[in-house]
Every structure is written in C-alpha cells, then in structure tokens.
Design an enzyme around this catalytic site. Sequence first.
Site, PDB file in Angstrom:
ATOM      1  CG  HIS A 104      -1.736   1.185   1.455  1.00 40.50           C
ATOM      2  ND1 HIS A 104      -3.102   1.188   1.322  1.00 40.50           N
ATOM      3  CD2 HIS A 104      -1.400   2.454   1.813  1.00 40.50           C
ATOM      4  CE1 HIS A 104      -3.560   2.399   1.575  1.00 40.50           C
ATOM      5  NE2 HIS A 104      -2.542   3.191   1.887  1.00 40.50           N
ATOM      6  CD  GLU A 105       1.668   3.246   3.779  1.00 38.75           C
ATOM      7  OE1 GLU A 105       1.775   4.402   3.340  1.00 38.75           O
ATOM      8  OE2 GLU A 105       0.640   2.833   4.356  1.00 38.75           O
TER       9      GLU A 105
HETATM   10 ZN   LIG Z   1      -2.358   5.232   2.239  1.00 43.21          ZN
END
Ligand SMILES: [Zn+2]
Length: 895
Positions: free
Chosen positions: A344-345
């Site tokens: 996600h990051e």
């Molecule tokens: Zn995020």
Amino acid sequence: MKIKNLAKAPLWAAVCSVSLLYGCCDHSKMVENNQESLPTIERVQSVSLLEEYAVVRAQQVSNVSYKLSVVLDDKKTDFSGVSEITFDLMKNNTNDLTIDFNRGEVESVMVNGEEVEFRYGNFFITINKALLSAGKNKVTVHYSRAYATDGSGLHRFVDPENSEVYLYTDFEPYDANKLFPHFDQPDLKATYTLDVKAPKQWKVITSTRESNIEEVDGANHWTFPTSDKFSSYVFSLHAGDYVVWEDKHEDEHEDIPLRLFVRTSLSEYITTEDWFTPTKQSFKFFNEYFGVKYPFKKYDQIIAPDFNSGAMENVAAVTFSERFVARGEKSTEQKMDLAMVIAHEMAHMWFGDLVTMRWWNGLWLNESFATYMAYLALDKGSDFENTWDVFYSGTKQWAYETDDSVNTHAIELPVASTGEAMANFDGITYGKGASVLKQLPYYLGEENFRIGVSNYLKKFSYKNTELSDFMDELGKAANKDLSQWTQDWLYQAGLNSIAVDYQCDGEKISSLTINQTAPEGYPTLREQRVQLGLYSYNGSQMSLTKAIPVLYKGESTQIKEAVGQACPDLVYPNEGDWGYVKVILDEKSQQSVKQHINNIESKTMRLMLWQSLSDSVDDGILSADTFANFALVNLHKEQDYNVAKKMVDSLINAMRYLDTSTHLGQTDYSALYREVEYLLWHLAKSAEPKSDLQKLWYIEYSYFAKSVDHLSNLEKVLNGDITLDGLTIDQDKRWRIVARLNRFEFGDYKALLDAESANDTSDKGSKYAIYSEVLRPVAEVKAKWFKEVVENPNNLKLATLRFIMFGLFPAEQTELEKPYKARIVEHIAKLNEKGDLALLGNFTGRMLPAHCTPQSEQSLAKLVETYADMKPQAVKAIKKAHETSQRCVKVLDLL
Ligand SMILES: [Zn+2]
C-alpha cells in the site's frame, strides 16, 4: 497513510467524518491564471488551513524550494532550525504572505537578506506584502519548537528500557509545519535540501541518502542532496540510534537500495524476510504494472514507536507502526497484513507522492487507489493465497458498514479545511473507494484500466491533479465516457441492494430478473457489471453450475442469458465479488444455505454467505440466538481460515448482543455463553499444532473467556500448567491473559500484573500494564484513570491515553460508568472548544456511553442534536454511538 480498521483492533480504530452538501470547486483553472490580481484575503489564526486560503496562496507563490537546517539532540525537549524558503511571488500581489508554523518560537525573519518585522500568532507567520517583490524572493526563518508527543509533527519517544531517544516525523495532512515554517499545502510542491546536526551515534533518515557526515563539535553534521519536487506532507526526518538492515531490489528496470530501521530494544523480534520479501515483490509488480520506474532512487522503511496509524508514505522513507512487530510467532494473516501495508505505502510512491492530489478532497482517491493496488500486488505478485477473500472480509465490509450507517457520505466530498481532511479518513475514503476501484477493471477491462493508470502517472509526474484528470485517462484508455459512472458512484452516497427473481419451467430457468433498490434518503440506482452464480446440489455438494457475467442497471434488469440454464438450488448475483452491492437472497436460496452451507464448494461463496447471515443479525432481521446456535454447530466443520474467522467473529458479535440481554435481566444466555467458551477451548486444544487455525481459536478464546473454569484455564496457560502443543505463549499473549484476569479480578490477578510488569519493561509492556489495571472493576481505579484522561492528558502520550480510554468501561461495567456519564458529555464540549482533534475523536468514540436501552438511545439522539455544531470528529462519533445503541435495541427486540 494506512489506517488499520479491523473489528479485532479497536485500540487503533479511527473515529471519523462528516458529510457536507455544497458543490465542488475547481481551482485548476484559476491556478493557470497566475499573473492576474487576486482577491484580498485576510487569514484567521487557526489550527487548520482553509482551502479557500490555500487556493489563493497557490497562485500567489510558485517555484518553491526549501533549504532546511535542523539541530537535534538527545536531551532537550525542543529543537531548533533555520528554514530558507525560495519562491517566486506573483505580479500585482495584493496579499500579505503567510508561512505556516504550528506553535513554535520564531526568533527572526529575514526577507532577501534583511531582517524584517513580522507577526506570529501560534499558527502562521505573516510578512507584510510591501517587504516582498514580484519574482524571486528568499525568506529565512530562525526558529525553535517543542518535539511532539502525540505522534504528529516531529515526535520524540524515549525508550523506557534503555532511555534511548528516537525521533520520527508524521505530517499528513497538515503537520509538516510542526517541523519547519513553510507553505504546508499539497499543491505547493517543492525541493528540499536538508542538513541536520545530531548526536554521533544517531542515524538520520529523509527522502534522499546523505551525501556527507562530518563531525562538528562532538556531534555529527549530516548533509543531504537536494530532493525531487514533492508535497511537504510526504517530506520526512527520522533520527535516533535505530538498528538498520540493508538489502537491494534488482530487476530489469532498476536497482533500488533498501533499508529497514527499528529501535534497538525491538530488533530481536524482527524477521527481515517478512519485510524485504514483500518489498521486493511489490517493486517488481509496480514497476511493471505502472510502466513508470520507481522515481525516488532508494527505499527506507522505519518502524516507529507511538505511531498513530498503520503506516505513512513519506517519500522513500516510509514509517510503520510497531504493531507490525510481533513479539512471537506471526500467523499467516499477520504476515499478509504486513505485506499488504508494505505494498500500500509503496503504491503511494507513484500515486500520491509522484502524482499528488491538489487538495484534500482528493485524499479518498489517493488512499483507495493504494488500498486496491496493494491487494492487486499481493494477488498477482506474492505467494499469499486468498487475497480477495481477505479484501472482502476486511476492506469491503468496512465500506459496507460505513455506507450503511448514519455517517455515510459521498466518496468525493468538498473538504473546506485540513481539519476536515482528517475527519474523512474512514470506511468510505479507504474501503468504498477501493471497492469501486476494484469494480472498474471489470467494467472497463483489466488492461484498459492498467493503461489508463500508467498514462495518468506519466502525464502528471511531479504535478498535482483533480479527480477528472484520473477519470479522463481511464475513460480514454477504455474508450468509454465515465461521466455518469463518476456521478453515480463517486458523488452520491448509499449502498444499493439487489435481489434475484426467477421462475423455472420444469428443470430449466424460464425467466430471471435482477431487481435493484436504494436505501431511504439515498435514491441513486447504479449500473455495474457482476456475475450471476447459479448453484446446484448433487446430493453431497453444492457446486457452481454456471457463472454469467451481466450488466445490470435501473430498477430491474432481465437476464436473458440465464434462460434455459438448469433450475438452481442457490442463486447468488455477486458471484466472485465483482460488484459493490448488498445481496438479498431469495427464499429458496435461503433454505439451501441453511441446509447445505458446509457443502458449498467455493470458500469465497461460504464466506459471503456467512457474512450475509451475520449482517442480518445486525440489521435485526435474523435473531442473534438463532444465528449463534447455527454458527455453534457449524464452526468445527470449517477448515478454511478466512471463512472460519468470519464465522467466529460473527458468532462472538452475536454473543455480545446475547450477553447484553443477560446483563439487562431480559433472557439469560449464560448457558449458551459457556457452550461457546467450551467450544473455542476445545478447538484450540484439538487444532493441528502450529496451524493458523490453532492460533485463531486460541486468540478468540483468550478474548472471550470469562467463566471461572475458563479464566482458570487462562491462568494455567500463563503459569505454564497447561500447554497447547505447538502454541507459544509469547509476551503479547501473556499480557492478554493478565488483562483478562484483571478485568474479572480472577485469581492472583494483582500479583500476576506486578510480575508481568517487572518482567516486561518495554514500552508496549508499560502500556499493557496500565491497560490491565484500568480494566479492574473498582471505583477507585476508574476515578484515578478518568482523572488522568480529563485533567492531565498532557502527562501521557496519546498512544497511552488510547489504552486507558479503551479499558475504562468494558461492557459489563455499566454501574461503574454511570457516575461519569455527565462528565464525559461535558468533557466532549471542552475538547471541542480546545480543538485537539485527535484527542476529541478518540475520547468521544471510546468514552461516550452507548447502551442497549431505549433510554440510552433517546439520550444519545438528543445529544446528536445538542452537539450538532461541534467538530466533525465529535459529531460523527456521537452519531455512531447513537446508531449503535439504536441497532442493539432492535436486535434485542427480536429475541
Ligand atoms: Zn495510504
């Protein structure tokens, strides 16, 4: 950012948002018109930045760069710095210039080399327009500021185990100006040239790798090369004697140096493979999927103490909560959770950091996209299985729950200030947004979707965008006009339901219609592509006989392709979970589910059906005891982890209602409660040693047990008198037992807590120790800790306050809570006045009593009205409490 929201992690759950009804403003056009004169605008001192002001400032200044020098040490509680801001000022400027700087000390301000007079009122510095000239200017600010203790800005953490100091930054949405004076808005992208003085043993981490480290006066002076251009909320500065591991990602696209940092006292618990493997797999996937090389040259991941959310996508220096460090063996679910957050990051490096929303109304797209991409990366590029089942159980249910609640709102909303941006981190922002993005590849075609994303990233690299920029690129790639889709899905709130109505003629379907409805108050009906699943029972198994992709829209859609298919025993109009919609089963399908749920081949289907049954309990359609008894007899038959977890979570949810009924003196369900305790214990003991299911059953049991025999089992597990083959009772599991025993004052609970505290002097240990004490059902204990929360919140970190607030009044301690009700309500008003948004949201969400009685429901309904004008963090939490109470009353009525 990644906010963790799972029912099992209430300590970290965020409290959230507001719905606003006014139209959207398009300031992209105004920005292009840079050289015309602007309206004169007076900025009011406030902890938030208003969009209205940010729009003006984005035209007033451009070409921004920062040269930042910061002095850090390991003794003081404040730090100092010099911020040198270079920028172009527009012609015909009619406004004073303001520079954001939260609650610091400003020693001096120089404009183009001359010291000047300035005004400073806690939130920004004002420089008179007469002191500036059109074109290039340089403003230099000498300043100091206290380190943050609430995890926002430059946070200072002292490790209780060894007194080491660790610093890290966390800025989203508007906290970078707690590190240095600057223009803190996403559309004023800038370059950063940083140098830092820090104690010799420290490491200093930011978006670029240091070019030099030199000893000066007993400290080290770190210099970093000028960064790429990006928004200040993803700039970062982390420092301390962090332990570091290094690795490298190599593929045909590029070589990326990787590092992982953690504080010394946690380093023994790190399995580097759990971090570096998903990091490399995600890089490989994203480099190919996006068709744009990773732009920031190196990739650091820092595990940060007291971290407020799950993780944060600072450019090339991502921070993670210490929640991802388990002090014992990790389950597959935990490893996958970490891999998902890593992905996600990383997705944000492209979508968010390289291409950035112009203002905070775009936050949902930023977060939803990263959330969807993370699952896609895991599905396509990792060894984890069942990725989309996990998405369905977590992200998607979070979306459905929020969308089906009083706090629902459109995905795309105007955000008037940075304060509201925070209030909108919720199940809609992350969950619904990600769920509708997941639909789009079915609607547009997978490869069209990918090409649209890739073109968008290429076209807008290092720039800021609006939603329309993204939708236009997707539409172009698929050759489809997405304006109606955008309007229905992104600008309108609400969750539709679909039901199938069909007839059979003999053995074959003669007609089949999908009927769509909308909830009261949210009348929009939507178009989407789903799969119709037809199932038949063959005497031993219920199997999918046909999956038909269909596009439905409006109130009713006839599905001609279904005609002539075998007359099914079960019809499910969202086979494979392509769509975002609530499914209402027809009568025959409901009967089939009751009889054959364990015989359904597809685990995804079983998962969705259990979810649907559990929803019916919360909606007051299916009685909680009917459900609990049904789940009780089926639980041991389920072997798929995700389905079993859904079943046990739903069972425990139903048991909470039943337990409330017992406490209120309505129907007594204690015998059923004991049956569930016994079953969980039995399952934990008989599960395959070291399996994920064994971990699941044990953990659920340790949260559920409360009868004498079962608390006694837990005490024996703690003392080592009972062992479960293959299950290690690590430090975190030990604390869970100690907390449980203290909550029910069982056995030698006080001595056990003292012993555990002496044994675990870590930060986590000290939080658990406080939490365990707070839980005790003793009036003096409640008085002591309530006082800490309302009178001395600054004595403790927000992270610790959360543990206290969460532990103060558990469900069975309503009598102890009573004397505090009025004080809690009053204190919400005080916090609202003070404007500490994080504490306000946490306090209201955790402390406001919401009981399962008509009286509680009515008093909360009144409070919704009385406190209607409060900050969104409070309003949303109060509405949520009211709705929880209302639903619970309805569920109990059905018993
Ligand atoms: Zn995020």
